[in-house]
Design a protein around this motif. Structure first.
Motif, PDB file in Angstrom:
ATOM      1  N   ILE A   1      14.130   4.224  -4.797  1.00  0.00           N
ATOM      2  CA  ILE A   1      13.364   3.736  -3.656  1.00  0.00           C
ATOM      3  C   ILE A   1      14.109   2.538  -3.078  1.00  0.00           C
ATOM      4  CG2 ILE A   1      11.198   2.729  -2.841  1.00  0.00           C
ATOM      5  CD1 ILE A   1       9.739   4.231  -5.018  1.00  0.00           C
ATOM      6  N   LEU A   2      14.459   2.640  -1.801  1.00  0.00           N
ATOM      7  CA  LEU A   2      15.213   1.588  -1.118  1.00  0.00           C
ATOM      8  C   LEU A   2      14.374   1.044   0.042  1.00  0.00           C
ATOM      9  CD1 LEU A   2      17.964   0.073  -0.817  1.00  0.00           C
ATOM     10  CD2 LEU A   2      18.638   1.898   0.784  1.00  0.00           C
TER      11      LEU A   2
ATOM     12  N   ARG B   1       0.833  -1.204   0.000  1.00  0.00           N
ATOM     13  CA  ARG B   1       0.000   0.000   0.000  1.00  0.00           C
ATOM     14  C   ARG B   1       0.866   1.253   0.000  1.00  0.00           C
ATOM     15  NH1 ARG B   1      -0.817   3.702   3.377  1.00  0.00           N
ATOM     16  NH2 ARG B   1       0.396   2.606   4.984  1.00  0.00           N
ATOM     17  N   LEU B   2       1.907   1.251   0.840  1.00  0.00           N
ATOM     18  CA  LEU B   2       2.795   2.403   0.922  1.00  0.00           C
ATOM     19  C   LEU B   2       3.564   2.604  -0.383  1.00  0.00           C
ATOM     20  CD1 LEU B   2       3.920   4.642   2.711  1.00  0.00           C
ATOM     21  CD2 LEU B   2       5.593   3.011   3.606  1.00  0.00           C
ATOM     22  N   LEU B   3       4.001   1.517  -1.004  1.00  0.00           N
ATOM     23  CA  LEU B   3       4.698   1.620  -2.279  1.00  0.00           C
ATOM     24  C   LEU B   3       3.802   2.244  -3.353  1.00  0.00           C
ATOM     25  CD1 LEU B   3       6.556  -1.817  -2.353  1.00  0.00           C
ATOM     26  CD2 LEU B   3       7.656   0.417  -2.518  1.00  0.00           C
ATOM     27  N   ARG B   4       2.581   1.798  -3.418  1.00  0.00           N
ATOM     28  CA  ARG B   4       1.661   2.315  -4.435  1.00  0.00           C
ATOM     29  C   ARG B   4       1.409   3.812  -4.242  1.00  0.00           C
ATOM     30  NH1 ARG B   4      -1.486  -1.696  -7.073  1.00  0.00           N
ATOM     31  NH2 ARG B   4      -3.224  -0.252  -7.252  1.00  0.00           N
TER      32      ARG B   4
ATOM     33  N   TYR C   1       7.428  -3.804  -8.307  1.00  0.00           N
ATOM     34  CA  TYR C   1       7.488  -2.348  -8.169  1.00  0.00           C
ATOM     35  C   TYR C   1       8.882  -1.770  -8.421  1.00  0.00           C
ATOM     36  CZ  TYR C   1       2.818  -2.765  -6.212  1.00  0.00           C
ATOM     37  OH  TYR C   1       1.486  -3.039  -6.024  1.00  0.00           O
ATOM     38  N   LYS C   2       9.863  -2.623  -8.729  1.00  0.00           N
ATOM     39  CA  LYS C   2      11.182  -2.178  -9.187  1.00  0.00           C
ATOM     40  C   LYS C   2      11.922  -1.295  -8.172  1.00  0.00           C
ATOM     41  CE  LYS C   2       9.930  -4.174 -12.981  1.00  0.00           C
ATOM     42  NZ  LYS C   2      10.357  -5.565 -13.248  1.00  0.00           N
TER      43      LYS C   2
ATOM     44  N   GLN D   1       2.453   9.345  -5.867  1.00  0.00           N
ATOM     45  CA  GLN D   1       2.568  10.733  -5.431  1.00  0.00           C
ATOM     46  C   GLN D   1       3.930  11.341  -5.747  1.00  0.00           C
ATOM     47  OE1 GLN D   1       0.120  12.659  -4.196  1.00  0.00           O
ATOM     48  NE2 GLN D   1      -1.290  10.955  -4.512  1.00  0.00           N
ATOM     49  N   GLY D   2       4.984  10.541  -5.720  1.00  0.00           N
ATOM     50  CA  GLY D   2       6.313  11.068  -5.981  1.00  0.00           C
ATOM     51  C   GLY D   2       6.838  11.900  -4.824  1.00  0.00           C
TER      52      GLY D   2
END
Length: 493
Positions: free
Chosen positions: A182-183, A162-165, A209-210, A170-171
């Motif tokens: 993103i790490l 959810r947080l990744l999406r 999500y790469k 949003q960027g």
């Protein structure tokens, strides 16, 4: 003040399966202490010595003694200023080969490894997504990097997704430009909970999500997996699926310091731009030799099958002790194969009492409370909302014998009754199945939900097919002697 004597107890000698405490006394209610000049030898359940390499005798000690004569005890410089020796390069190559990465770099301090490397991996415009229970060294290093930091619930892959999406959509704040990098940062084995990261699910999310994945294997390297190579080895995940593998050389190797392993170009950048390699004192030749010898022992290059035997003993000891504590009625956290076993005390007043009672029985333990664990606990067990979480943490070692663990179980059984710490029914140890009285005239089949529940219990012995309706129910907790009698067979299963 009365709990002060439970912390910072001075010791002497080698922290092996036994540890020698320097006795002390206080005349001002634990504000200050004075040594009495006497010692107490205790069973050591408090040290990070998973594979038992913290020894003063044996192949590691002999190799270290020879190295002192040849190379001394200090390099006298940082890595970039004449502090890199041939032994450094050999150990780094061996670590990279051991963990399955292209390159590796060693540091002289485990905490300093995490505290300095994040500034070289991420920067302003990047995002770090960190597990909420990550070690303070990760939090410290992340803040120094200048990256934005977000946290997800412990081991909750749905919350992470959810947080990744949200963050990908949003960027960056205000500008909403895409994140430069993103790490996602997790630990392989969490030192206060004894839980493992869900590495297969993390890798699956990574491919979707790469993002880049950083795994801190401070407590899992050398302690988990058939060959001791950590969580990747344990879950059967290729090391290439994890971008950065960090670990410490203290817990399983009887040494000190830390390492970072990853792609060759990443490690090359760390060597040039990392504050630890520029300003930090280079790792001592003595420590490097200890790492070299213990690693080769684990890999089977030295000592024959000794490394494999140590790994098997650690796995058995971890399962045996955890299963025994569950059957006695204690609530413990963590994975069954974790060498870290937190036993919950809940009441802060029971922390010093437990420590004192175990010391009377000549067993050295570590009690854990705030701020190492949350003062208010609401995770894992919903019915324990607003409970005060305090625990004692047992650190299992391959150096421990079965007699040592039996001694600990008997002591915990006595102290648990004295302090009323047995909050569990013992069903987690599968005692309920063996305590059911069968009446052939009054039985009924288990419902589907009951079947699922029985299947969720570790199947150390097969559950009965039928349940009595009118027969008497025995007390579900196990007797300590029955735990010891059955423990070996069930722990191996």
């Amino acid at each position: 003040m009365r709990i002060n004597d439970c912390f910072r107890r001075p010791v002497t000698g080698v922290p092996g399966r036994l540890i020698t405490l320097l006795n002390r006394v206080s005349y001002d209610h634990n504000a200050t202490f004075k040594l009495t000049g006497t010692t107490t030898q205790c069973l050591n359940m408090s040290s990070y010595n998973y594979l038992g390499f913290a020894q003063s005798v044996g192949p590691c000690a002999e190799a270290v003694e020879e190295t002192i004569r040849k190379n001394g005890v200090s390099m006298g410089a940082s890595r970039t200023e004449g502090g890199t020796s041939e032994l450094h390069l050999r150990v780094e190559d061996l670590i990279a080969r051991f963990v399955g990465k292209e390159s590796a770099m060693v540091f002289s301090m485990g905490f300093g490894t995490n505290a300095t490397i994040f500034s070289s991996l991420v920067s302003k415009g990047c995002l770090i997504i960190s597990d909420e229970l990550n070690h303070t060294s990760i939090r410290f290093g992340s803040r120094l990097s200048g990256a934005v930091i977000k946290m997800f619930k412990h081991n909750d892959m749905q919350d992470l997704e959810r947080l990744l999406r949200v963050e990908i959509a949003q960027g960056q704040p205000r500008t909403h430009r895409p994140w430069k990098k993103i790490l996602v940062v997790v630990e392989g084995l969490y030192s206060m909970e004894g839980t493992m990261c869900n590495l297969p699910a993390l890798v699956e999310l990574k491919k979707r999500y790469k993002f880049y994945l950083f795994v801190d294997e401070a407590h899992s390297i050398g302690a988990l997996g058939p060959t001791g190579r950590g969580v990747c080895d344990y879950f059967g995940v290729p090391p290439s699926d994890v971008d950065v593998l960090m670990g410490t050389l203290t817990k399983s190797f009887g040494a000190t310091g830390g390492y970072v392993a990853g792609p060759k170009e990443w490690i090359a950048k760390l060597r040039l731009h990392n504050a630890g390699s520029i300003y930090e004192e280079s790792m001592s030749p003595v420590v490097l030799q200890q790492i070299w010898t213990s690693l080769r022992c684990i890999m089977g290059d030295e000592g024959g099958t000794e490394g494999e035997e140590r790994l098997q003993r650690l796995a058995f000891n971890s399962r045996y002790l955890r299963l025994g504590l569950k059957r006695l009625g204690f609530i413990v956290y963590g994975h069954d194969d974790s060498p870290i076993i937190p036993l919950l005390l809940y009441n802060p007043a029971k922390m010093p009492a437990f420590s004192h009672e175990m010391l009377k029985r000549k067993i050295a333990v570590v009690i854990v409370g705030y701020p190492a664990t949350p003062l208010v606990q609401s995770r894992y067990i919903p019915i324990l909302l607003l409970s005060l979480i305090n625990s004692v943490r047992f650190c299992v070692s391959a150096a421990h014998t079965k007699d040592d663990l039996d001694r600990l179980l008997r002591a915990c059984d006595e102290v648990g009754d004295i302090l009323q710490l047995k909050f569990s029914s013992g069903i987690a140890g599968d005692s309920l199945a063996s305590s059911i009285s069968i009446d052939s005239n009054k039985t009924e089949a288990l419902s589907d939900s009951e079947t699922l529940y029985e299947e969720s219990i570790p199947s150390f012995s097969p559950p009965p097919k039928e349940r009595t309706l009118g027969g008497p129910w025995k007390k579900p907790r196990w007797d300590v002697e029955e735990v010891i009698k059955r423990g070996v067979i069930d722990a191996r299963g």
